[in-house]
Structure formats: structure tokens, C-alpha cells
Write an enzyme that holds these catalytic residues in place. Structure first.
Site, short mmCIF file in Angstrom:
data_model
loop_
_atom_site.label_atom_id
_atom_site.label_comp_id
_atom_site.label_asym_id
_atom_site.label_seq_id
_atom_site.Cartn_x
_atom_site.Cartn_y
_atom_site.Cartn_z
N GLU A 91 0.81 -1.22 0.00
CA GLU A 91 0.00 0.00 0.00
C GLU A 91 0.84 1.27 0.00
O GLU A 91 0.33 2.36 -0.24
CB GLU A 91 -0.94 0.00 1.21
CG GLU A 91 -2.09 -0.99 1.08
CD GLU A 91 -3.02 -0.97 2.27
OE1 GLU A 91 -2.60 -0.50 3.35
OE2 GLU A 91 -4.16 -1.44 2.13
N GLU A 122 6.01 -21.85 8.39
CA GLU A 122 6.40 -20.97 9.49
C GLU A 122 7.40 -21.64 10.44
O GLU A 122 8.02 -20.96 11.26
CB GLU A 122 5.17 -20.52 10.28
CG GLU A 122 4.53 -21.58 11.15
CD GLU A 122 3.44 -20.98 12.03
OE1 GLU A 122 3.54 -21.13 13.25
OE2 GLU A 122 2.49 -20.38 11.49
#
Length: 321
Positions: A91, A122
Site C-alpha cells: 500500500e 512458518e
């Protein structure tokens, strides 16, 4: 024979994994009561983030130092935490013209993990280390982990430290084991989730708030705004072009048609803003801005707009004055 990770009991010391005593009866509630319970729990997130304000500010300083000296900010995370890092990073380009060459995010499991879980991603510290293998002393690596223990993030932070990069951690566990691997640890105590262990909820909200605060404060410090107006936004559609013209009008008090004409002449928002505030042409405005480039060390005027206008004999005023 090497044991599979699933064969080794894992005990995570984090309130995000505890059972919430206030929500044990949620499956018996009607929709209205259920929504009120969830939103009541969510209301505790903002004060928890605010309590970590000094640590967030310290992380902002590291981010400003990194980008201000030509370095990069790298987010690393897994699951919801990692996805929020990707969202924050992407963004910044349309909002502040800061691309992936300056702020980049690495999600455990790669782009596939944005829409689907990637088994074991992970739990791989080597993959985390590989993601930041090229960082250097001028960079900042920020780990995102609700529990504060994710091995992928741990591997990235350790590699970053070994290469001289600054490190940060954003977690929702005051006892985060990875805190010792970070120069600045932002540990937001969000407590147990409404649904046990569902850290996309309060913990995710807290991490989104911290990331919003971190990146926005960093961009402001780097001179990406004039007052509270975005001056580096990319006009990629009609709505954003109209917003830029409206922003110029708000900043200068000039009519929209004058602002549109100044923008057309100048070719960019900064130059148009100085043209309007100082009543000069684009050539003079551009020269003044070149002498006063964005600088976070310039107190009261990191963008250089006020200084450029003053040197041209004009007066920069805050919108609303």
C-alpha cells in the site's frame, strides 16, 4: 531417525493461546449478543497498542534512519501476521510512492501463502534466514509474529543481526521469546482471543494498527506529507486525480481550476503546491524544492515545502487557516 515436528510437544507461552474466560459460552449466544461480545473484546486492542507507543516510536526512528540513509525496510512473518506485512508494504507505493525497492515483505510459504496455508512454512528458520540473506547494515528487518516465537521470523532476525542490520519485532505476547533478537520489540498485550488461538482477531487487529502507525509515522517523518495531506500519492485513477486537485485547494485556498492548471504546468504535486503557495511559476518552484529536498532532520518541515515557499517570499499555511 529424526522426529517429525508434530511428534514434539510444543508449549507456547502466550496469552493469545489461552482460553478466554469471558467467551466460553459464545456458542450459545444469539447474533446480537455474540457481536457485542466480540466488539467488546476488540475495544481493548486500541489501549493495548497505545501502551506500546514508546516502543513503536523507537521503531519509527529505526525505520526513518534506514530509509533516510538509502536502506530498506523488510517485513517477515507467517500466516495472518505475514499477510498484514505484505498488505502494509504494497500500500505504500500508491500512497507515498515508496516501492518494493525500499519496503518489502516476505511471507513464509511465498505468494501462495497469501490465499492458502503452506504446511510447515512458518516452522522453517532457514527459509526465514534465506529471505533476508542480502540485507546489510543500512537496512531494518521487522519480524511479525503474534506469539513472538515463529521460527521463520526467528531465522530472519538472527540472519539480519549477523549482517549488521537493525531489527524489530511486532508481537502480541509480553513474553515473546524472539524479543531478545530485536533492537526494538513492540509487544502488545492483547490477551486471549474470543475464539481460543484465533490470532487473526485481536492480535491481527493490533498488528495492523502497529503497522499502520509505524509506516505512516515513518512516511510523515520522511516528508511525504504537507500538514496532513498526501503529496506523493500516485494519481492512478480519476478519483485520485480529483483528490490531488482537492488537496491542492485545501492546502492553498485557491479555486479548483487554478489548482488543476498549476498541477498541469508543474507535473507533480510538490511543485504545484509551491507554485500556488508562493505565486511563482513551475521553474522557480522546482528550483526552490531542489535546494530543499525532503529531510527528516529538518525540524518542523521534513518535506521542505514550507522552507521553499519562505525562500520564494511566500507564506506556507496549514490547511484550515
Amino acid at each position: 531417525m529424526t522426529p517429525h515436528p508434530q511428534d514434539t510437544p510444543l508449549h507456547v507461552q502466550s496469552a493469545t493461546e489461552d482460553r478466554n474466560p469471558r467467551t466460553t459460552e459464545i456458542d450459545t449466544l444469539a447474533s446480537g449478543d455474540l457481536v457485542r461480545l466480540i466488539t467488546t473484546e476488540d475495544a481493548a486492542v486500541v489501549p493495548a497498542v497505545a501502551a506500546a507507543g514508546p516502543q513503536i516510536a523507537a521503531l519509527v526512528d529505526l525505520a526513518v534512519d534506514a530509509l533516510g540513509s538509502g536502506g530498506r525496510i523488510i517485513y517477515v512473518g507467517a500466516g495472518t501476521s505475514g499477510r498484514l506485512g505484505v498488505l502494509d508494504a504494497v500500500e505504500l507505493l500508491p500512497t507515498y510512492r515508496v516501492g518494493s525497492d525500499q519496503v518489502e515483505a516476505f511471507l513464509a510459504g511465498g505468494s501462495e501463502a497469501m490465499t492458502a496455508p503452506v504446511e510447515g512454512a512458518e516452522d522453517d528458520p532457514a527459509a526465514g534466514a534465506a529471505a533476508v540473506a542480502e540485507v546489510g547494515p543500512g537496512d531494518l528487518v521487522v519480524g511479525l509474529a503474534a506469539s513472538g516465537r515463529t521460527p521463520f521470523v526467528g531465522g530472519a532476525l538472527e540472519r539480519a543481526r549477523s549482517r549488521g542490520a537493525a531489527t524489530g519485532l511486532i508481537a502480541c505476547n509480553p513474553r515473546a521469546t524472539l524479543a531478545s533478537s530485536a533492537d526494538v520489540a513492540v509487544l502488545v498485550d492483547t490477551g486471549p482471543e474470543v475464539v481460543t488461538g484465533s490470532t487473526r482477531m485481536k492480535a491481527g487487529t493490533a498488528q495492523k494498527l502497529v503497522l499502520n502507525t509505524l509506516s505512516t509515522a515513518t512516511m510523515v517523518r520522511l516528508g511525504k506529507t504537507y500538514s496532513n495531506l498526501m503529496i506523493d500519492v500516485l494519481p492512478t485513477n480519476e478519483k485520485l486525480h480529483a483528490r490531488i486537485v482537492r488537496m491542492l485547494a485545501q492546502a492553498t485556498g485557491r479555486p479548483a481550476d487554478q489548482c488543476r492548471a498549476a498541477l498541469t504546468e508543474a507535473g507533480d504535486v510538490r511543485t504545484a503546491l509551491v507554485c500556488l503557495l508562493a505565486s511563482v511559476d513551475a521553474v522557480a518552484a522546482r528550483a526552490a524544492l531542489a535546494q530543499n529536498p525532503p529531510d527528516p532532520a529538518r525540524a518542523g518541515d521534513p518535506a521542505g515545502i514550507r522552507t521553499a515557499v519562505a525562500e520564494l517570499g511566500g507564506q506556507a499555511v496549514a490547511p484550515g487557516e
